[in-house]
Design an enzyme around this catalytic site. Structure first.
Site, PDB file in Angstrom:
ATOM      1  N   GLU A  30       0.835  -1.202   0.000  1.00 56.99           N
ATOM      2  CA  GLU A  30       0.000   0.000   0.000  1.00 56.99           C
ATOM      3  C   GLU A  30       0.873   1.255   0.000  1.00 56.99           C
ATOM      4  O   GLU A  30       2.067   1.204   0.334  1.00 56.99           O
ATOM      5  CB  GLU A  30      -0.920  -0.004   1.217  1.00 56.99           C
ATOM      6  CG  GLU A  30      -0.174   0.096   2.542  1.00 56.99           C
ATOM      7  CD  GLU A  30      -0.866   1.030   3.531  1.00 56.99           C
ATOM      8  OE1 GLU A  30      -1.277   2.127   3.117  1.00 56.99           O
ATOM      9  OE2 GLU A  30      -0.964   0.643   4.706  1.00 56.99           O
ATOM     10  N   LYS A  92      -6.076  10.197  -0.710  1.00 60.36           N
ATOM     11  CA  LYS A  92      -6.115   8.893  -0.050  1.00 60.36           C
ATOM     12  C   LYS A  92      -7.183   8.058  -0.763  1.00 60.36           C
ATOM     13  O   LYS A  92      -8.357   8.420  -0.752  1.00 60.36           O
ATOM     14  CB  LYS A  92      -6.448   9.096   1.431  1.00 60.36           C
ATOM     15  CG  LYS A  92      -6.553   7.836   2.259  1.00 60.36           C
ATOM     16  CD  LYS A  92      -6.713   8.192   3.735  1.00 60.36           C
ATOM     17  CE  LYS A  92      -7.262   7.030   4.528  1.00 60.36           C
ATOM     18  NZ  LYS A  92      -7.504   7.376   5.946  1.00 60.36           N
ATOM     19  N   VAL A 112      -5.303   0.096   2.406  1.00 63.65           N
ATOM     20  CA  VAL A 112      -5.351  -1.367   2.326  1.00 63.65           C
ATOM     21  C   VAL A 112      -6.489  -1.789   1.400  1.00 63.65           C
ATOM     22  O   VAL A 112      -6.299  -2.622   0.502  1.00 63.65           O
ATOM     23  CB  VAL A 112      -5.513  -1.988   3.731  1.00 63.65           C
ATOM     24  CG1 VAL A 112      -5.838  -3.476   3.630  1.00 63.65           C
ATOM     25  CG2 VAL A 112      -4.252  -1.769   4.555  1.00 63.65           C
ATOM     26  N   ASP A 144     -17.765   5.392  11.997  1.00 64.48           N
ATOM     27  CA  ASP A 144     -16.468   5.373  11.317  1.00 64.48           C
ATOM     28  C   ASP A 144     -15.871   3.961  11.372  1.00 64.48           C
ATOM     29  O   ASP A 144     -15.284   3.544  12.374  1.00 64.48           O
ATOM     30  CB  ASP A 144     -15.519   6.393  11.956  1.00 64.48           C
ATOM     31  CG  ASP A 144     -14.242   6.564  11.146  1.00 64.48           C
ATOM     32  OD1 ASP A 144     -13.986   5.749  10.232  1.00 64.48           O
ATOM     33  OD2 ASP A 144     -13.482   7.512  11.437  1.00 64.48           O
ATOM     34  N   SER A 146     -13.538   1.423   8.912  1.00 60.46           N
ATOM     35  CA  SER A 146     -12.707   1.442   7.705  1.00 60.46           C
ATOM     36  C   SER A 146     -13.263   0.541   6.611  1.00 60.46           C
ATOM     37  O   SER A 146     -13.732  -0.576   6.877  1.00 60.46           O
ATOM     38  CB  SER A 146     -11.290   0.993   8.050  1.00 60.46           C
ATOM     39  OG  SER A 146     -10.513   0.929   6.862  1.00 60.46           O
ATOM     40  N   ALA A 147     -13.157   1.031   5.381  1.00 63.59           N
ATOM     41  CA  ALA A 147     -13.539   0.221   4.217  1.00 63.59           C
ATOM     42  C   ALA A 147     -12.624  -0.990   4.065  1.00 63.59           C
ATOM     43  O   ALA A 147     -12.934  -1.908   3.293  1.00 63.59           O
ATOM     44  CB  ALA A 147     -13.489   1.075   2.957  1.00 63.59           C
ATOM     45  N   ASP A 148     -11.511  -1.027   4.792  1.00 65.98           N
ATOM     46  CA  ASP A 148     -10.632  -2.205   4.749  1.00 65.98           C
ATOM     47  C   ASP A 148     -11.401  -3.472   5.104  1.00 65.98           C
ATOM     48  O   ASP A 148     -11.151  -4.550   4.546  1.00 65.98           O
ATOM     49  CB  ASP A 148      -9.458  -2.069   5.736  1.00 65.98           C
ATOM     50  CG  ASP A 148      -8.486  -0.969   5.351  1.00 65.98           C
ATOM     51  OD1 ASP A 148      -8.655  -0.359   4.280  1.00 65.98           O
ATOM     52  OD2 ASP A 148      -7.556  -0.712   6.147  1.00 65.98           O
ATOM     53  N   LYS A 165      -4.708  -1.258  13.822  1.00 58.58           N
ATOM     54  CA  LYS A 165      -4.040  -0.138  14.478  1.00 58.58           C
ATOM     55  C   LYS A 165      -4.545   0.045  15.902  1.00 58.58           C
ATOM     56  O   LYS A 165      -5.737  -0.039  16.154  1.00 58.58           O
ATOM     57  CB  LYS A 165      -4.272   1.143  13.677  1.00 58.58           C
ATOM     58  CG  LYS A 165      -3.297   1.249  12.518  1.00 58.58           C
ATOM     59  CD  LYS A 165      -3.635   2.379  11.628  1.00 58.58           C
ATOM     60  CE  LYS A 165      -4.930   2.090  10.901  1.00 58.58           C
ATOM     61  NZ  LYS A 165      -5.212   3.080   9.881  1.00 58.58           N
TER      62      LYS A 165
HETATM   63  N1  PSU Z   1      -1.334   1.627   8.975  1.00 60.84           N
HETATM   64  C1  PSU Z   1      -0.351   2.523   9.208  1.00 60.84           C
HETATM   65  N2  PSU Z   1      -0.427   3.733   8.660  1.00 60.84           N
HETATM   66  C2  PSU Z   1      -1.422   4.054   7.807  1.00 60.84           C
HETATM   67  C3  PSU Z   1      -2.442   3.116   7.523  1.00 60.84           C
HETATM   68  C4  PSU Z   1      -2.345   1.909   8.144  1.00 60.84           C
HETATM   69  O1  PSU Z   1       0.584   2.242   9.932  1.00 60.84           O
HETATM   70  O2  PSU Z   1      -1.409   5.161   7.286  1.00 60.84           O
HETATM   71  C5  PSU Z   1      -3.527   3.421   6.523  1.00 60.84           C
HETATM   72  C6  PSU Z   1      -3.804   2.158   5.694  1.00 60.84           C
HETATM   73  O3  PSU Z   1      -3.658   2.504   4.344  1.00 60.84           O
HETATM   74  C7  PSU Z   1      -5.219   1.797   6.014  1.00 60.84           C
HETATM   75  C8  PSU Z   1      -5.801   3.162   6.256  1.00 60.84           C
HETATM   76  O4  PSU Z   1      -5.856   1.107   4.979  1.00 60.84           O
HETATM   77  O5  PSU Z   1      -4.788   3.791   7.036  1.00 60.84           O
HETATM   78  C9  PSU Z   1      -7.125   3.102   6.951  1.00 60.84           C
HETATM   79  O6  PSU Z   1      -7.731   4.361   6.894  1.00 60.84           O
HETATM   80  P1  PSU Z   1      -9.257   4.513   7.285  1.00 60.84           P
HETATM   81  O7  PSU Z   1      -9.323   4.239   8.753  1.00 60.84           O
HETATM   82  O8  PSU Z   1      -9.599   5.951   6.940  1.00 60.84           O
HETATM   83  O9  PSU Z   1     -10.013   3.523   6.452  1.00 60.84           O
HETATM   84 MN    MN Z   2     -12.628   6.008   8.436  1.00 61.66          MN
END
Ligand code: PSU
Ligand code: MN
Length: 325
Positions: A30, A92, A112, A144, A146-148, A165
């Site tokens: 990624e 992003k 991701v 909130d 994540s779409a992951d 995380k």
């Molecule tokens: N892990 C990290 N740093 C990051 C991310 C993950 O150590 O920046 C990123 C990844 O790309 C993950 C994204 O898919 O954050 C998730 O963001 P969100 O919660 O907005 O879906």
């Molecule tokens: Mn989010």
């Protein structure tokens, strides 16, 4: 696996395309962590070290990004540098953002979810990251999530990470992964790692103690053709992992700042990560870098194991039965 239309705006690096054609191991990487997760110039150095770790493990790295109206699978040094340096805005990119970023020809770094979608289009089954996105704390009111997680439910790519995380709500993230039917394999661990922390209190449903064991679980899951991705959770290296109590203090402070400043939506993750880097005096940065490299290495080993032709099983009941039939 969904193949991209023949005229899709995808540029696959020659090295990646050759490796794919020859059935050799490829690991997608990624780029959000490069553009939004780590500060310049540590981000560029980390990106280079991550790619090197994949190579050392016997696989070809394919960092994913969007540039000049094209989806890029495998980046040249110049594009990697453009993503890392900042100065120009870098979008992003999750699954829903591809069209807007391609049409505007902006620079885009894939999350991701975005990287999984791109990897699947390119026929790549393994990717590496630091920490997965998941259910944010307070999601019961903010929604909130994540779409992951949704991507893992639909796209057949294994994501090697250090768990979710530690800024997230881990129990709810695990519940949702279970609901979505996402296989979760602890690598050499019985409890879910929590990104900067070696472990959380939450048990994982499956365990592998070698790249071959992890690959066997993935191959068996995929052998049924059920679709969907998988998670391999690799604890951060002990030398770089953080002390849970100290980390909790920094996180509480960063979360308070985010609330006070009204940070919301896709800005939350980058904001918290960058505040943690400052509040911890660089400790989270060092941990992040170390675990990214180790996850890339493990992903390379698993991809290599998946690419090796497996010896036919001998003495299995089905083969005996079919021989006599
Ligand atoms: N892990 C990290 N740093 C990051 C991310 C993950 O150590 O920046 C990123 C990844 O790309 C993950 C994204 O898919 O954050 C998730 O963001 P969100 O919660 O907005 O879906
Ligand atoms: Mn989010």
């Amino acid at each position: 696996m969904t193949q991209a239309p023949i005229d899709a705006p995808i540029d696959t690096a020659e090295e990646v395309a050759t490796a794919r054609a020859e059935g050799r191991a490829v690991v997608a990487l990624e780029s959000t962590v490069i553009a939004h997760g780590l500060p310049w110039p540590d981000n560029l150095h980390a990106a280079e070290a991550i790619e090197a770790a994949v190579r050392e493990a016997g696989a070809v790295p394919a960092t994913v990004a969007l540039a000049d109206g094209r989806l890029r699978i495998g980046l040249d040094p110049d594009t990697l540098q453009r993503l890392a340096r900042g100065g120009v805005p870098v979008m992003k990119v999750s699954r829903r953002d591809f069209g807007a970023v391609l049409a505007s020809r902006a620079l885009g770094a894939t999350t991701v979810a975005g990287t999984m979608a791109a990897a699947a289009l390119a026929g790549i089954a393994t990717m590496a990251t630091g920490g997965l996105g998941g259910v944010h704390r307070g999601a019961e009111s903010s929604f909130d999530i994540s779409a992951d997680l949704a991507e893992l439910a639909r796209t057949p790519v294994a994501v090697v990470c250090s768990g979710a995380k530690s800024i997230l709500d881990l129990p709810r993230t695990l519940e949702l992964l279970e609901t979505l039917g996402v296989p979760l394999v602890g690598y050499g661990c019985a409890r879910l790692p929590a990104f900067y922390l070696r472990e959380s209190e939450h048990p994982v449903p499956a365990r592998a103690d070698s790249p071959e064991e992890a690959a066997a679980i993935l191959a068996a899951q995929w052998s049924l053709g059920l679709g969907g991705g998988a998670l391999v959770a690799n604890p951060p290296p002990a030398a770089a992992a953080l002390d849970p109590a100290r980390f909790a203090g920094w996180l509480a402070e960063a979360e308070q700042e985010a609330a006070d400043q009204g940070v919301a939506g896709k800005a939350v993750t980058p904001f918290l990560l960058s505040r943690l880097h400052v509040l911890s005096g660089g400790a989270t940065l060092a941990a992040n870098r170390a675990l990214l490299i180790e996850n890339a290495r493990l992903a390379g080993r698993i991809a290599a194991a998946l690419a090796r032709p497996r010896a036919p099983e001998t003495g299995a009941p089905e083969s005996g039965a079919s021989e006599s039939a």
